[in-house]
Design a protein around this motif. Structure first.
Motif, PDB file in Angstrom:
ATOM      1  N   THR A 173      -6.796  -0.011   9.773  1.00  0.00           N
ATOM      2  CA  THR A 173      -6.292  -0.926  10.805  1.00  0.00           C
ATOM      3  C   THR A 173      -4.775  -1.006  10.839  1.00  0.00           C
ATOM      4  O   THR A 173      -4.212  -1.432  11.835  1.00  0.00           O
ATOM      5  N   HIS A 174      -4.104  -0.617   9.776  1.00  0.00           N
ATOM      6  CA  HIS A 174      -2.636  -0.680   9.726  1.00  0.00           C
ATOM      7  C   HIS A 174      -2.064   0.702   9.438  1.00  0.00           C
ATOM      8  O   HIS A 174      -1.303   0.891   8.510  1.00  0.00           O
ATOM      9  N   ASN A 175      -2.440   1.657  10.266  1.00  0.00           N
ATOM     10  CA  ASN A 175      -2.033   3.035   9.998  1.00  0.00           C
ATOM     11  C   ASN A 175      -0.964   3.548  10.969  1.00  0.00           C
ATOM     12  O   ASN A 175      -0.727   4.738  11.040  1.00  0.00           O
ATOM     13  N   GLN A 213       2.991   7.608  12.035  1.00  0.00           N
ATOM     14  CA  GLN A 213       1.588   7.549  11.638  1.00  0.00           C
ATOM     15  C   GLN A 213       1.537   7.478  10.121  1.00  0.00           C
ATOM     16  O   GLN A 213       2.155   8.300   9.443  1.00  0.00           O
ATOM     17  N   LEU A 214       0.837   6.486   9.588  1.00  0.00           N
ATOM     18  CA  LEU A 214       0.757   6.288   8.146  1.00  0.00           C
ATOM     19  C   LEU A 214      -0.566   6.825   7.617  1.00  0.00           C
ATOM     20  O   LEU A 214      -1.610   6.620   8.221  1.00  0.00           O
ATOM     21  N   LEU A 238       0.842  -1.192   0.000  1.00  0.00           N
ATOM     22  CA  LEU A 238       0.000   0.000   0.000  1.00  0.00           C
ATOM     23  C   LEU A 238       0.876   1.239   0.000  1.00  0.00           C
ATOM     24  O   LEU A 238       1.752   1.389   0.856  1.00  0.00           O
ATOM     25  N   SER A 239       0.659   2.123  -0.956  1.00  0.00           N
ATOM     26  CA  SER A 239       1.396   3.387  -0.983  1.00  0.00           C
ATOM     27  C   SER A 239       0.905   4.269   0.155  1.00  0.00           C
ATOM     28  O   SER A 239      -0.283   4.292   0.480  1.00  0.00           O
ATOM     29  N   CYS A 240       1.833   4.993   0.763  1.00  0.00           N
ATOM     30  CA  CYS A 240       1.464   5.827   1.900  1.00  0.00           C
ATOM     31  C   CYS A 240       2.442   6.979   2.055  1.00  0.00           C
ATOM     32  O   CYS A 240       3.449   7.052   1.351  1.00  0.00           O
ATOM     33  N   HIS A 241       2.125   7.879   2.949  1.00  0.00           N
ATOM     34  CA  HIS A 241       3.082   8.873   3.400  1.00  0.00           C
ATOM     35  C   HIS A 241       2.989   8.933   4.919  1.00  0.00           C
ATOM     36  O   HIS A 241       2.048   8.412   5.518  1.00  0.00           O
ATOM     37  N   VAL A 242       3.980   9.524   5.559  1.00  0.00           N
ATOM     38  CA  VAL A 242       4.102   9.426   7.012  1.00  0.00           C
ATOM     39  C   VAL A 242       4.227  10.789   7.676  1.00  0.00           C
ATOM     40  O   VAL A 242       4.600  11.767   7.051  1.00  0.00           O
ATOM     41  N   TYR A 243       3.895  10.813   8.928  1.00  0.00           N
ATOM     42  CA  TYR A 243       4.293  11.886   9.823  1.00  0.00           C
ATOM     43  C   TYR A 243       4.568  11.237  11.168  1.00  0.00           C
ATOM     44  O   TYR A 243       4.145  10.116  11.427  1.00  0.00           O
ATOM     45  N   SER A 288      -7.588   4.935   0.253  1.00  0.00           N
ATOM     46  CA  SER A 288      -8.450   4.891   1.437  1.00  0.00           C
ATOM     47  C   SER A 288      -9.539   3.822   1.339  1.00  0.00           C
ATOM     48  O   SER A 288     -10.169   3.488   2.339  1.00  0.00           O
ATOM     49  N   SER A 289      -9.760   3.258   0.145  1.00  0.00           N
ATOM     50  CA  SER A 289     -10.764   2.209   0.000  1.00  0.00           C
ATOM     51  C   SER A 289     -10.217   0.839   0.414  1.00  0.00           C
ATOM     52  O   SER A 289     -10.969  -0.123   0.513  1.00  0.00           O
TER      53      SER A 289
END
Length: 135
Positions: free
Chosen positions: A72-74, A59-60, A42-47, A65-66
């Motif tokens: 659950t895995h953020n 935090q992912l 899953l592509s994501c970005h972080v802070y 978002s679908s």
């Protein structure tokens, strides 16, 4: 007195059973996913927030978002020093971050790794942080 010993023994064995099942749960999911070749990326970005009870974690924000795993895995936990590196890196969200999950046939998932593209190769975020510590 005998009843107390039996009750204590039963409670002790139940706790051991629960502990063993918790430890083996993620291993069963991982084994099934490897056997089936079912690793979701899953592509994501972080802070990097700080929580007084949870400690340091990343935090992912999952871009799709679908996805059933987006909520659950953020969160992705890192060592304290690694979380500081991620927090201080302004370029990390431009490195094609992907959360990799092991997913079994029932759709249950366990986090495998958080990876990024760095110098032309896909590496775990922990490896990236190790390299940044050396600089």
């Amino acid at each position: 007195m005998k009843n107390k010993i039996v009750l204590f023994t039963a409670a002790f064995l139940f706790q051991i059973f629960v502990l063993i099942s918790l430890v083996t749960f993620s291993q069963r999911i991982k084994s099934q996913a490897i056997k089936d070749g079912n690793i979701v990326r899953l592509s994501c970005h972080v802070y990097d927030p700080y929580h007084p009870f949870k400690g340091r974690y990343v935090q992912l924000v999952i871009e799709d978002s679908s996805s059933p795993y987006a909520e659950t895995h953020n969160q992705y936990y890192l060592q304290e020093s690694y979380a500081d590196i991620v927090d201080n890196s302004t370029l990390i969200n431009n490195m094609d971050l992907q959360l990799e999950l092991y997913v079994d046939k029932k759709g249950r998932a366990v986090q495998k790794a958080l990876t990024l593209m760095f110098e032309g190769e896909r590496i775990d975020i922990e490896e990236y942080c190790k390299r940044m510590e050396k600089k």
